[in-house]
Design a protein around this motif. Structure first.
Motif, mmCIF file in Angstrom:
data_model
loop_
_atom_site.group_PDB
_atom_site.id
_atom_site.type_symbol
_atom_site.label_atom_id
_atom_site.label_comp_id
_atom_site.label_asym_id
_atom_site.label_seq_id
_atom_site.Cartn_x
_atom_site.Cartn_y
_atom_site.Cartn_z
ATOM 1 N N HIS A 98 0.844 -1.197 0.000
ATOM 2 C CA HIS A 98 0.000 0.000 0.000
ATOM 3 C C HIS A 98 0.880 1.248 0.000
ATOM 4 O O HIS A 98 2.015 1.236 0.475
ATOM 5 C CB HIS A 98 -0.922 0.009 1.219
ATOM 6 N N TYR A 99 0.310 2.326 -0.520
ATOM 7 C CA TYR A 99 1.067 3.580 -0.638
ATOM 8 C C TYR A 99 0.099 4.749 -0.501
ATOM 9 O O TYR A 99 -0.867 4.859 -1.274
ATOM 10 C CB TYR A 99 1.760 3.628 -2.004
ATOM 11 N N ASP A 100 0.328 5.590 0.489
ATOM 12 C CA ASP A 100 -0.533 6.759 0.719
ATOM 13 C C ASP A 100 -2.013 6.383 0.790
ATOM 14 O O ASP A 100 -2.877 7.029 0.186
ATOM 15 C CB ASP A 100 -0.313 7.811 -0.373
ATOM 16 N N GLY A 101 -2.306 5.288 1.484
ATOM 17 C CA GLY A 101 -3.696 4.919 1.711
ATOM 18 C C GLY A 101 -4.342 4.082 0.636
ATOM 19 O O GLY A 101 -5.518 3.734 0.753
ATOM 20 N N LYS A 102 -3.612 3.736 -0.417
ATOM 21 C CA LYS A 102 -4.197 2.945 -1.499
ATOM 22 C C LYS A 102 -3.321 1.732 -1.802
ATOM 23 O O LYS A 102 -2.102 1.789 -1.668
ATOM 24 C CB LYS A 102 -4.342 3.792 -2.771
ATOM 25 N N ARG A 103 -3.968 0.665 -2.241
ATOM 26 C CA ARG A 103 -3.214 -0.518 -2.658
ATOM 27 C C ARG A 103 -2.512 -0.222 -3.974
ATOM 28 O O ARG A 103 -3.113 0.289 -4.912
ATOM 29 C CB ARG A 103 -4.152 -1.712 -2.840
ATOM 30 N N LEU A 104 -1.227 -0.541 -4.022
ATOM 31 C CA LEU A 104 -0.487 -0.343 -5.266
ATOM 32 C C LEU A 104 -0.919 -1.383 -6.292
ATOM 33 O O LEU A 104 -1.210 -2.524 -5.938
ATOM 34 C CB LEU A 104 1.020 -0.450 -5.026
ATOM 35 N N PRO A 105 -0.962 -1.012 -7.567
ATOM 36 C CA PRO A 105 -1.369 -1.960 -8.607
ATOM 37 C C PRO A 105 -0.280 -2.999 -8.863
ATOM 38 O O PRO A 105 0.809 -2.936 -8.289
ATOM 39 C CB PRO A 105 -1.565 -1.058 -9.833
ATOM 40 N N ARG A 106 -0.569 -3.910 -9.762
ATOM 41 C CA ARG A 106 0.414 -4.917 -10.145
ATOM 42 C C ARG A 106 1.384 -4.307 -11.150
ATOM 43 O O ARG A 106 0.972 -3.761 -12.175
ATOM 44 C CB ARG A 106 -0.280 -6.132 -10.765
ATOM 45 N N TYR A 107 2.670 -4.387 -10.847
ATOM 46 C CA TYR A 107 3.705 -3.870 -11.747
ATOM 47 C C TYR A 107 4.365 -5.023 -12.492
ATOM 48 O O TYR A 107 4.464 -6.132 -11.988
ATOM 49 C CB TYR A 107 4.770 -3.093 -10.961
#
Length: 464
Positions: free
Chosen positions: A213-222
């Motif tokens: 997570h980053y700044d309150g949101k789940r990071l997408p798939r990279y």
């Protein structure tokens, strides 16, 4: 691409097709003249890229029942359209345009992305994809040459993969030359490159769905992450890299390689085990062992180096035995961990930085320390110029990077009377000095390696 105009194509209600721009060399498609729009079975659908030119990243499982076999795809979004399925349900789907290839004929079609896991066919061909020159035989199937899922179990699947837009994360806390070059070069190739502050990431650790997570949101798939972990946040930074690895994201440098390279004692033990030549090195915890410690490293002058030192900081040259004892006593008084190393006199304040990417030396430069300084770091006023290295130096550099499992490494060599000796293996090497000195596009070589690595590989057949 040419539409089928020379002779009418005969289509049954099911045909084998190829989607070359998506890297799908064999796919069974149901021909449905009752449907207006074509559809492709896709999962993990995520949008990325700039708002003006959005793209979509998705995964295709071309063989029914083989969820372990998947092809990652990406394409530009041409529309978002409400589609009514055969059972009357309405769904808002992303629309892409891609070439359809059948029996040597190819023409562009529109395809919507949706979950067809409950359907027998992974693809549906609607009226928009069917030209007037195509004759439909509703009671027949496979009127055109049949393909085979066997291609996904062979090296041909890798060769069939086209260049595609990737979503890449750069883990960095600094807006410096190296970070800017990674973004610039990636975007020039059509990729979306996002810079993420490692310390602002946090992790959801679970058995079924680990997340970053980053700044309150789940990071997408990279598709890939490029770690640029600062020395001061090595522990937390490598934990974040490990989390990406747990998810299945390719990391240019693995977390264990970064951790080992940052601990100089551990790094020298790894190189010793891999038989990588290096200056004689000694380490001890007891102050009673000072004399033996110096003797193990060799005679004065000696290098006394903090285990956590970077960019030449915490590295001291002791020109006499007495000076070495004084420096060791001072470091021990600070409860600092350090090692003692033989000083290679013939190097004369020079070393060679080899940039190793994908197991190959792609650039090398000679660094010379500032007047009166035995350290050659460019951050401390040293200068650099391009240099040709010998075959032995090239092999030594690649062996050192391979010992840590690093896909990208800056390997520092000293030229001694006994041949090249590895001084350090840097897992977050800067690009500014070596690109300026050699006039080589080092970052482009890194993206070549990433693009090569993320191409799908053949999957073994299941035993019956």
């Amino acid at each position: 691409m040419t539409p089928p105009a020379t002779a009418p194509l005969q289509f049954g209600w099911e045909e084998w097709v190829t989607l070359p721009a998506l890297g799908l060399p064999a796919l069974k498609a149901k021909v449905d003249t009752g449907a207006r729009t074509s559809a492709l079975h896709a999962s993990d659908i995520e949008t990325f890229g700039p708002a003006a030119k959005p793209k979509v990243r998705f995964t295709v499982h071309p063989i029914p029942g083989r969820e372990d076999l998947f092809i990652p795809c990406s394409a530009a979004i041409t529309d978002r359209r409400e589609v009514t399925s055969s059972n009357g349900e309405k769904e808002l789907r992303y629309v892409i345009e891609t070439p359809l290839e059948v029996a040597g004929h190819a023409w562009p079609i529109e395809v919507t992305l949706t979950d067809r896991s409950t359907m027998a066919s992974r693809m549906l061909l609607g009226r928009q994809a069917l030209h007037e020159e195509i004759n439909i035989h509703a009671n027949d199937r496979f009127c055109q040459p049949e393909l085979d899922y066997e291609v996904y179990h062979s090296p041909a699947v890798r060769a069939a993969q086209p260049p595609r837009a990737l979503r890449i994360a750069v883990l960095s806390r600094e807006n410096n030359y190296s970070t800017r070059r990674l973004v610039e070069e990636g975007e020039k190739r059509g990729h979306t490159v996002e810079v993420i502050d490692t310390t602002r990431c946090y992790m959801a650790i679970s058995t079924l769905a680990p997340e970053v997570h980053y700044d309150g949101k789940r990071l997408p798939r990279y598709d890939a992450v490029i770690p640029r972990i600062g020395a001061s946040v090595t522990t937390y930074g490598t934990a974040i890299v490990r989390q990406f690895e747990t998810i299945g994201t390719f990391s240019v440098n693995p977390s264990h390689g970064i951790t080992a390279s940052r601990d100089k004692l551990h790094a020298h033990q790894i190189m010793s085990r891999a038989k990588v030549p290096m200056p004689d090195t000694a380490f001890a915890a007891s102050p009673k062992d000072t004399a033996n410690l110096i003797a193990l490293a060799g005679s004065a002058p000696l290098i006394v180096k903090l285990l956590e030192s970077t960019q030449g900081k915490g590295v001291v040259l002791a020109e006499t035995r007495k000076a070495a004892e004084s420096v060791i006593d001072a470091f021990r008084g600070l409860n600092a961990n350090f090692l003692v190393q033989d000083f290679v006199k013939e190097a004369a304040g020079e070393d060679i930085r080899c940039m190793v990417i994908g197991g190959k030396v792609v650039a090398s430069m000679k660094r010379t320390g500032a007047e009166g300084d035995f350290r050659s770091n460019l951050h401390r006023g040293g200068t650099a110029k391009s240099v040709r290295i010998s075959r032995l130096e090239r092999e030594t550099a690649t062996r050192a990077a391979r010992a840590f499992g690093l896909g990208m490494a800056g390997v520092d060599l000293l030229r001694s009377e006994d041949g090249p000796k590895v001084l350090e293996v840097n897992s977050s090497p800067g690009f500014e000095g070596i690109e300026a000195a050699t006039e080589k596009n080092v970052v482009a070589r890194l993206y070549d390696e990433i693009e090569h690595h993320v191409r799908p590989k053949q999957v073994r057949r299941r035993k019956s």
